[in-house]
Structures are given as structure tokens and as C-alpha cells.
Motif scaffolding. Structure first.
Motif, PDB file in Angstrom:
ATOM      1  N   ASN A 125       0.855  -1.185   0.000  1.00 21.59           N
ATOM      2  CA  ASN A 125       0.000   0.000   0.000  1.00 21.59           C
ATOM      3  C   ASN A 125       0.891   1.235   0.000  1.00 21.59           C
ATOM      4  OD1 ASN A 125      -2.567  -0.963  -0.148  1.00 21.59           O
ATOM      5  ND2 ASN A 125      -3.099  -0.596   1.995  1.00 21.59           N
ATOM      6  N   ALA A 126       0.639   2.117  -0.940  1.00 20.65           N
ATOM      7  CA  ALA A 126       1.454   3.327  -1.017  1.00 20.65           C
ATOM      8  C   ALA A 126       1.165   4.240   0.182  1.00 20.65           C
ATOM      9  CB  ALA A 126       1.148   4.062  -2.314  1.00 20.65           C
ATOM     10  N   TYR A 127       2.212   4.871   0.690  1.00 22.35           N
ATOM     11  CA  TYR A 127       2.034   5.874   1.749  1.00 22.35           C
ATOM     12  C   TYR A 127       1.656   7.175   1.048  1.00 22.35           C
ATOM     13  CZ  TYR A 127       2.943   8.722   5.843  1.00 22.35           C
ATOM     14  OH  TYR A 127       2.819   9.591   6.891  1.00 22.35           O
ATOM     15  N   LYS A 128       0.385   7.564   1.166  1.00 26.40           N
ATOM     16  CA  LYS A 128      -0.103   8.683   0.354  1.00 26.40           C
ATOM     17  C   LYS A 128      -0.340   9.962   1.169  1.00 26.40           C
ATOM     18  CE  LYS A 128      -3.482   6.156  -1.996  1.00 26.40           C
ATOM     19  NZ  LYS A 128      -3.239   4.724  -1.838  1.00 26.40           N
ATOM     20  N   ARG A 129      -0.027   9.878   2.466  1.00 34.24           N
ATOM     21  CA  ARG A 129      -0.329  11.068   3.279  1.00 34.24           C
ATOM     22  C   ARG A 129       0.603  12.223   2.973  1.00 34.24           C
ATOM     23  NH1 ARG A 129      -1.518   8.662   9.256  1.00 34.24           N
ATOM     24  NH2 ARG A 129      -2.595   6.825   8.488  1.00 34.24           N
ATOM     25  N   GLU A 130       1.810  11.905   2.508  1.00 33.65           N
ATOM     26  CA  GLU A 130       2.761  12.978   2.133  1.00 33.65           C
ATOM     27  C   GLU A 130       2.779  13.086   0.623  1.00 33.65           C
ATOM     28  OE1 GLU A 130       6.835  12.811   3.656  1.00 33.65           O
ATOM     29  OE2 GLU A 130       5.985  12.043   5.517  1.00 33.65           O
ATOM     30  N   HIS A 131       2.494  14.291   0.141  1.00 33.64           N
ATOM     31  CA  HIS A 131       2.482  14.529  -1.297  1.00 33.64           C
ATOM     32  C   HIS A 131       3.890  14.316  -1.854  1.00 33.64           C
ATOM     33  CE1 HIS A 131       0.518  15.890  -4.819  1.00 33.64           C
ATOM     34  NE2 HIS A 131       1.384  16.866  -5.021  1.00 33.64           N
ATOM     35  N   ASP A 132       4.013  13.710  -3.011  1.00 34.71           N
ATOM     36  CA  ASP A 132       5.316  13.481  -3.657  1.00 34.71           C
ATOM     37  C   ASP A 132       6.291  12.719  -2.757  1.00 34.71           C
ATOM     38  OD1 ASP A 132       4.603  14.627  -6.026  1.00 34.71           O
ATOM     39  OD2 ASP A 132       5.348  16.622  -5.498  1.00 34.71           O
ATOM     40  N   TYR A 133       5.788  11.796  -1.986  1.00 34.83           N
ATOM     41  CA  TYR A 133       6.636  11.005  -1.082  1.00 34.83           C
ATOM     42  C   TYR A 133       7.630  10.136  -1.870  1.00 34.83           C
ATOM     43  CZ  TYR A 133       7.642   7.450   2.549  1.00 34.83           C
ATOM     44  OH  TYR A 133       8.251   6.603   3.422  1.00 34.83           O
ATOM     45  N   TYR A 134       7.172   9.629  -3.005  1.00 35.55           N
ATOM     46  CA  TYR A 134       8.023   8.715  -3.781  1.00 35.55           C
ATOM     47  C   TYR A 134       8.673   9.425  -4.966  1.00 35.55           C
ATOM     48  CZ  TYR A 134       5.375   5.065  -1.336  1.00 35.55           C
ATOM     49  OH  TYR A 134       4.790   4.272  -0.379  1.00 35.55           O
ATOM     50  N   THR A 135       9.964   9.190  -5.167  1.00 43.87           N
ATOM     51  CA  THR A 135      10.614   9.614  -6.412  1.00 43.87           C
ATOM     52  C   THR A 135      10.308   8.533  -7.461  1.00 43.87           C
ATOM     53  OG1 THR A 135      12.610   8.342  -5.960  1.00 43.87           O
ATOM     54  CG2 THR A 135      12.540  10.606  -5.089  1.00 43.87           C
ATOM     55  N   PRO A 136      10.535   8.842  -8.749  1.00 48.03           N
ATOM     56  CA  PRO A 136      10.330   7.800  -9.764  1.00 48.03           C
ATOM     57  C   PRO A 136      11.145   6.538  -9.457  1.00 48.03           C
ATOM     58  CG  PRO A 136      10.625   9.940 -10.811  1.00 48.03           C
ATOM     59  CD  PRO A 136      10.879  10.144  -9.348  1.00 48.03           C
ATOM     60  N   GLN A 137      12.342   6.717  -8.889  1.00 48.69           N
ATOM     61  CA  GLN A 137      13.181   5.551  -8.549  1.00 48.69           C
ATOM     62  C   GLN A 137      12.534   4.721  -7.449  1.00 48.69           C
ATOM     63  OE1 GLN A 137      14.351   8.657  -8.804  1.00 48.69           O
ATOM     64  NE2 GLN A 137      15.712   8.469 -10.575  1.00 48.69           N
ATOM     65  N   ASP A 138      11.962   5.421  -6.452  1.00 45.80           N
ATOM     66  CA  ASP A 138      11.259   4.688  -5.374  1.00 45.80           C
ATOM     67  C   ASP A 138      10.119   3.873  -5.964  1.00 45.80           C
ATOM     68  OD1 ASP A 138      12.774   5.873  -3.314  1.00 45.80           O
ATOM     69  OD2 ASP A 138      11.407   7.602  -3.233  1.00 45.80           O
ATOM     70  N   LEU A 139       9.368   4.502  -6.846  1.00 46.38           N
ATOM     71  CA  LEU A 139       8.214   3.807  -7.438  1.00 46.38           C
ATOM     72  C   LEU A 139       8.678   2.548  -8.155  1.00 46.38           C
ATOM     73  CD1 LEU A 139       6.227   6.878  -8.849  1.00 46.38           C
ATOM     74  CD2 LEU A 139       5.638   5.501  -6.860  1.00 46.38           C
ATOM     75  N   GLU A 140       9.795   2.678  -8.834  1.00 47.38           N
ATOM     76  CA  GLU A 140      10.309   1.517  -9.558  1.00 47.38           C
ATOM     77  C   GLU A 140      10.755   0.422  -8.590  1.00 47.38           C
ATOM     78  OE1 GLU A 140      13.504   2.480 -12.340  1.00 47.38           O
ATOM     79  OE2 GLU A 140      13.909   0.310 -12.288  1.00 47.38           O
TER      80      GLU A 140
END
Ligand code: SF4
Ligand code: SF4
Length: 282
Positions: free
Chosen positions: A168-183
Motif C-alpha cells: 500500500n502506497a504511503y499517500k499522506r505525504e504529497h510526492d513522497y516517492y521519487t520515480p526511482q522509489d516507485l520503480e
């Protein structure tokens, strides 16, 4: 006959864990409150037993249900019903598992979540091994905190390959993930990207309120957990007249148990029979 997917959430609101990120109120139910929760559940179980339609049920409590004998008994009882085609429960898997032995393996498939601050990975994996040995299927989930990435990778390595690990993505912080994190997270959970967004849902066709609906302890039926309007009641039969396709009235939908019913996402193709317990076909 359409299969109904029912999300049951009774008044139970206590949990034996205290995760810092828990979205629910952390309360301790009194004995009285637990008795009331058991009464509500009994009424729901009796209603399910009285029906003929194919029914799938996901228990989505505000806290942890499977540590309570009345939920264990409800699963045991409902899993013997021919028309109950799927039974699942969101659980932290901290309960003893002996009671599962008298449940039907084809029907009961659990939605388990690992909470690293509350249980060691070793202990959680031991519970998974018990489930495997007993012949039960389940999904395992975690919250995708970046500081937990290594531990999540390790969990993936140690789980049997056929067990789906969702994140489950942590969505409480906007832009928490960089594209590298997402990958990085998508390499562990190939379906992670579905959960990283709030899906635009206003005006879009959703099966919640048609073939899927949520039920509370009083039997009030809502189309989903995210829209508060009551459609009718289970126990006076008024809900049946109002189940029909209808567009979503919320701007967005960001929770798996909701957006899987948004028709344009076609996630029913991905999850098929495993939609309630979050086990994809591939
Ligand atoms: S196990 Fe689930 S319900 Fe219990 S505190 Fe943690 S997140 Fe909340
Ligand atoms: S899209 Fe989400 S919020 Fe809208 S009706 Fe469906 S489940 Fe409910």
C-alpha cells in the motif's frame, strides 16, 4: 444470479496492535461493546445463511477481529454454506490459527497485513508457514514506507513465491516517492502503481452499490465504505430494491477495497475470483 461482494464492518473498534500509521481510532472496547459486536455479527451471519445468492464477504473491521472468538466462529460457520463462495478478513495475523482447521480451504482466504513495529518478521513468517501447512491461501501486505524497503524486500524473498505481497502506497505525504522509489517498490509488487494514486471517480461507473456493498452492525447498507449515504437496510429487505449500477459521487477513490469496483480500471480482470482477499490472477 449476480455474486454479491459484501464488506462487513461491525461496531468492533479495538485492536491488539497500535501502529503509528493506523487510520482508525485506537480504542479499547469494553466487554459490553464486544458483546454488542457479537450480537450484530450473529444477526449478519443468520441473514447470510438465509440467502441463496452466491455471496463473498470481506470483514473490514476498524480494529483486529480474528483475535475474537465470535469472528472465528462466524468464519467457521459461514464457510460451511454452499452459497458462500468466498470469505476473507483483513487481519494482522496475530491470532492463534487452530480454529481455521474446521474452515473450508476453498472458501476462506485471508487478507493479512504485516506490521513491522508490532511483530517480528520471523514471527509473522512463522504464521504464514502455519497457514501454508494448513493449506490456506492468503495475501500479505505492507505499507510502503521508504525506510522499510530493505525489510520489505527481505519479506518478499522469504515468502513462498506463490504468495502475493502487495504494498500500500504511503499517500499522506504529497510526492513522497521519487520515480526511482516507485520503480523499486514496483519490482516487489508489480501492481503497486494502482495504489499510488487517488483515482478520479466522480461520475464514473462503479459496481459498489450494485454487486458490491458495505454493511454495518445495524444492517445499514452503503454502496462502499467511502460514501456515507445509506441505501437501505439488510434486515428489512429495503436494500435489494436499490442495488443498481450508478456513478460515483466522490471526487476520487484511493483505497483498494473501493477502486477495484471502478469499471474503467478493469481490475476485476486482474483479480478475478480473488478480488476480496486481494490475490491477483498473475
Ligand atoms: S493492526 Fe491494523 S487496525 Fe490494528 S493498529 Fe495496526 S493498522 Fe490499526
Ligand atoms: S469509486 Fe470508490 S468511492 Fe466511488 S462508489 Fe466506487 S468504491 Fe465508492
Amino acid at each position: 444470479m449476480n455474486r454479491w461482494n459484501i464488506l462487513y464492518r461491525g461496531p468492533l473498534s479495538s485492536c491488539n496492535y497500535s501502529c503509528s500509521y493506523c487510520p482508525f481510532a485506537k480504542t479499547k472496547n469494553t466487554r459490553q461493546e464486544l458483546l454488542y459486536d457479537a450480537e450484530c455479527l450473529e444477526r449478519f451471519v443468520e441473514w447470510v445463511e438465509s440467502r441463496k445468492e452466491p455471496i463473498g464477504i470481506l470483514f473490514t473491521p476498524w480494529g483486529e477481529a480474528l483475535i475474537h472468538r465470535h469472528y472465528q466462529a462466524a468464519l467457521q460457520r459461514l464457510s460451511q454454506q454452499q452459497h458462500v463462495v468466498r470469505l476473507s478478513a483483513q487481519t494482522n495475523l496475530s491470532c492463534g490459527l487452530e480454529w481455521l482447521d474446521s474452515c473450508c480451504r476453498d472458501t476462506v482466504k485471508l487478507w493479512t497485513t504485516y506490521h513491522p513495529t508490532q511483530m517480528s518478521q520471523e514471527d509473522f513468517l512463522a504464521q504464514c508457514r502455519r497457514m501454508d501447512a494448513m493449506g490456506f491461501q492468503y495475501s500479505v501486505g505492507v505499507v510502503g514506507f521508504k525506510h522499510e524497503l530493505e525489510a520489505i524486500r527481505e519479506l518478499r524473498r522469504k515468502l513462498p513465491p506463490h504468495i502475493y505481497l502487495w504494498i500500500n502506497a504511503y499517500k499522506r505525504e504529497h510526492d513522497y516517492y521519487t520515480p526511482q522509489d516507485l520503480e523499486r517498490f514496483s519490482r516487489i509488487d508489480p501492481h503497486f502503481s494502482w495504489n499510488t494514486r487517488y483515482h478520479k471517480s466522480m461520475g464514473k461507473s462503479c459496481l459498489a452499490g450494485h454487486t458490491s456493498f458495505s454493511v454495518d452492525g445495524k444492517g445499514d447498507v452503503r454502496r462502499c465504505h467511502f460514501i456515507d449515504a445509506v441505501l437501505g437496510n439488510l434486515y428489512d429487505g429495503s436494500f435489494e430494491r436499490v442495488l443498481r449500477p450508478r456513478p460515483c459521487t466522490n471526487q476520487t477513490c484511493g483505497c483498494h477495497i473501493g477502486y477495484v469496483y471502478l469499471e474503467e480500471l478493469s481490475l476485476r480482470d486482474l483479480y478475478g475470483e480473488g478480488i476480496l482477499e486481494r490475490i491477483p490472477r498473475v
